[in-house]
Design a protein around this motif. Structure first.
Motif, PDB file in Angstrom:
ATOM      1  N   PHE A  15       0.821  -1.213   0.000  1.00 22.69           N
ATOM      2  CA  PHE A  15       0.000   0.000   0.000  1.00 22.69           C
ATOM      3  C   PHE A  15       0.855   1.263   0.000  1.00 22.69           C
ATOM      4  N   ALA A  16       2.023   1.222   0.614  1.00 21.53           N
ATOM      5  CA  ALA A  16       2.917   2.375   0.578  1.00 21.53           C
ATOM      6  C   ALA A  16       3.419   2.623  -0.839  1.00 21.53           C
ATOM      7  N   LEU A  17       3.755   1.558  -1.554  1.00 22.92           N
ATOM      8  CA  LEU A  17       4.196   1.735  -2.941  1.00 22.92           C
ATOM      9  C   LEU A  17       3.051   2.183  -3.840  1.00 22.92           C
ATOM     10  N   LEU A  18       1.844   1.698  -3.571  1.00 25.70           N
ATOM     11  CA  LEU A  18       0.680   2.168  -4.314  1.00 25.70           C
ATOM     12  C   LEU A  18       0.434   3.653  -4.044  1.00 25.70           C
ATOM     13  N   GLY A  19       0.566   4.061  -2.795  1.00 27.17           N
ATOM     14  CA  GLY A  19       0.420   5.475  -2.445  1.00 27.17           C
ATOM     15  C   GLY A  19       1.490   6.332  -3.094  1.00 27.17           C
ATOM     16  N   ALA A  20       2.710   5.797  -3.202  1.00 28.18           N
ATOM     17  CA  ALA A  20       3.782   6.532  -3.869  1.00 28.18           C
ATOM     18  C   ALA A  20       3.472   6.724  -5.342  1.00 28.18           C
ATOM     19  N   PHE A  21       2.937   5.684  -5.973  1.00 29.17           N
ATOM     20  CA  PHE A  21       2.585   5.787  -7.391  1.00 29.17           C
ATOM     21  C   PHE A  21       1.467   6.796  -7.601  1.00 29.17           C
ATOM     22  N   ILE A  22       0.429   6.737  -6.769  1.00 26.08           N
ATOM     23  CA  ILE A  22      -0.709   7.645  -6.911  1.00 26.08           C
ATOM     24  C   ILE A  22      -0.283   9.092  -6.658  1.00 26.08           C
ATOM     25  N   CYS A  23       0.498   9.317  -5.598  1.00 19.77           N
ATOM     26  CA  CYS A  23       0.950  10.680  -5.304  1.00 19.77           C
ATOM     27  C   CYS A  23       1.893  11.193  -6.387  1.00 19.77           C
ATOM     28  N   GLY A  24       2.732  10.334  -6.923  1.00 15.44           N
ATOM     29  CA  GLY A  24       3.610  10.751  -8.016  1.00 15.44           C
ATOM     30  C   GLY A  24       2.820  11.132  -9.251  1.00 15.44           C
ATOM     31  N   PHE A  25       1.783  10.370  -9.538  1.00 13.71           N
ATOM     32  CA  PHE A  25       0.920  10.689 -10.673  1.00 13.71           C
ATOM     33  C   PHE A  25       0.207  12.023 -10.454  1.00 13.71           C
ATOM     34  N   PHE A  26      -0.319  12.239  -9.247  1.00 15.93           N
ATOM     35  CA  PHE A  26      -0.998  13.499  -8.952  1.00 15.93           C
ATOM     36  C   PHE A  26      -0.034  14.676  -9.006  1.00 15.93           C
ATOM     37  N   ALA A  27       1.195  14.478  -8.539  1.00 17.32           N
ATOM     38  CA  ALA A  27       2.179  15.564  -8.588  1.00 17.32           C
ATOM     39  C   ALA A  27       2.505  15.929 -10.033  1.00 17.32           C
ATOM     40  N   ILE A  54       3.184  17.441  -2.958  1.00 16.99           N
ATOM     41  CA  ILE A  54       2.668  16.102  -3.251  1.00 16.99           C
ATOM     42  C   ILE A  54       3.817  15.162  -3.620  1.00 16.99           C
ATOM     43  N   ALA A  55       4.827  15.683  -4.334  1.00 17.20           N
ATOM     44  CA  ALA A  55       5.984  14.857  -4.681  1.00 17.20           C
ATOM     45  C   ALA A  55       6.767  14.463  -3.433  1.00 17.20           C
ATOM     46  N   LEU A  56       6.864  15.349  -2.456  1.00 19.50           N
ATOM     47  CA  LEU A  56       7.529  14.994  -1.199  1.00 19.50           C
ATOM     48  C   LEU A  56       6.755  13.915  -0.441  1.00 19.50           C
ATOM     49  N   LEU A  57       5.430  13.992  -0.494  1.00 16.45           N
ATOM     50  CA  LEU A  57       4.618  12.937   0.116  1.00 16.45           C
ATOM     51  C   LEU A  57       4.821  11.610  -0.608  1.00 16.45           C
ATOM     52  N   ALA A  58       4.918  11.666  -1.940  1.00 23.38           N
ATOM     53  CA  ALA A  58       5.191  10.443  -2.704  1.00 23.38           C
ATOM     54  C   ALA A  58       6.552   9.867  -2.336  1.00 23.38           C
ATOM     55  N   LEU A  59       7.523  10.739  -2.117  1.00 28.14           N
ATOM     56  CA  LEU A  59       8.853  10.273  -1.720  1.00 28.14           C
ATOM     57  C   LEU A  59       8.827   9.614  -0.345  1.00 28.14           C
ATOM     58  N   ALA A  60       8.019  10.153   0.559  1.00 20.99           N
ATOM     59  CA  ALA A  60       7.887   9.543   1.885  1.00 20.99           C
ATOM     60  C   ALA A  60       7.228   8.167   1.788  1.00 20.99           C
ATOM     61  N   TRP A  62       7.344   6.227  -0.865  1.00 16.24           N
ATOM     62  CA  TRP A  62       8.330   5.361  -1.521  1.00 16.24           C
ATOM     63  C   TRP A  62       9.388   4.893  -0.519  1.00 16.24           C
ATOM     64  N   ASN A  63       9.808   5.797   0.359  1.00 12.46           N
ATOM     65  CA  ASN A  63      10.789   5.451   1.378  1.00 12.46           C
ATOM     66  C   ASN A  63      10.225   4.399   2.337  1.00 12.46           C
ATOM     67  N   GLY A  65       7.862   2.215   1.592  1.00 17.74           N
ATOM     68  CA  GLY A  65       7.644   0.960   0.878  1.00 17.74           C
ATOM     69  C   GLY A  65       8.913   0.212   0.563  1.00 17.74           C
ATOM     70  N   THR A  66       9.980   0.922   0.267  1.00 18.14           N
ATOM     71  CA  THR A  66      11.209   0.233  -0.147  1.00 18.14           C
ATOM     72  C   THR A  66      12.164  -0.021   1.007  1.00 18.14           C
ATOM     73  N   HIS A  67      12.231   0.911   1.957  1.00 24.81           N
ATOM     74  CA  HIS A  67      13.222   0.773   3.032  1.00 24.81           C
ATOM     75  C   HIS A  67      12.618   0.439   4.384  1.00 24.81           C
ATOM     76  N   SER A  68      11.297   0.289   4.447  1.00 26.94           N
ATOM     77  CA  SER A  68      10.593   0.009   5.712  1.00 26.94           C
ATOM     78  C   SER A  68      10.967   1.031   6.780  1.00 26.94           C
ATOM     79  N   LYS A  69      10.965   2.287   6.382  1.00 24.31           N
ATOM     80  CA  LYS A  69      11.360   3.347   7.291  1.00 24.31           C
ATOM     81  C   LYS A  69      10.280   4.423   7.287  1.00 24.31           C
ATOM     82  N   ASN A  70       9.839   4.813   8.484  1.00 29.13           N
ATOM     83  CA  ASN A  70       8.816   5.841   8.613  1.00 29.13           C
ATOM     84  C   ASN A  70       9.484   7.203   8.527  1.00 29.13           C
ATOM     85  N   SER A  71       9.167   7.963   7.478  1.00 37.79           N
ATOM     86  CA  SER A  71       9.788   9.265   7.277  1.00 37.79           C
ATOM     87  C   SER A  71       9.241  10.327   8.218  1.00 37.79           C
ATOM     88  N   PHE A  72       8.097  10.067   8.829  1.00 41.42           N
ATOM     89  CA  PHE A  72       7.472  11.068   9.679  1.00 41.42           C
ATOM     90  C   PHE A  72       7.808  10.889  11.154  1.00 41.42           C
TER      91      PHE A  72
END
Length: 81
Positions: A15-27, A54-60, A62-63, A65-72
């Motif tokens: 779901f994190a990677l899906l959110g990254a894709f959606i936010c990247g598309f919206f950005a 929105i791109a920064l949210l997509a980056l968070a 993506w981070n 989803g790929t690194h299992s790290k909470n950016s917030f």
């Protein structure tokens, strides 16, 4: 004893990677649509600013989803991991 993993669950990663894709598309669409409002400079600047946020949210996402790290998560007194 079983050692618990610090990695996120597989469904959470998906779901994190899906959110990254959606936010990247919206950005991308926000940035492109703001360029079509060229005569109005304020609308262009606000649209580009929204696209960057929105791109920064997509980056968070993506981070997460790929690194299992909470950016917030803020740990003010801990060193880099």
């Amino acid at each position: 004893m079983n050692k618990q993993s610090n990695a996120f669950h597989l469904v959470t990663k998906a779901f994190a990677l899906l959110g990254a894709f959606i936010c990247g598309f919206f950005a991308a669409t926000q940035f492109i649509s703001s360029l079509f409002a060229l005569p109005d400079l304020i609308a262009v600047l606000l649209g580009c600013a929204k696209a960057v946020l929105i791109a920064l949210l997509a980056l968070a996402f993506w981070n997460a989803g790929t690194h299992s790290k909470n950016s917030f998560q803020i740990n003010p007194f801990s060193g880099p991991r």
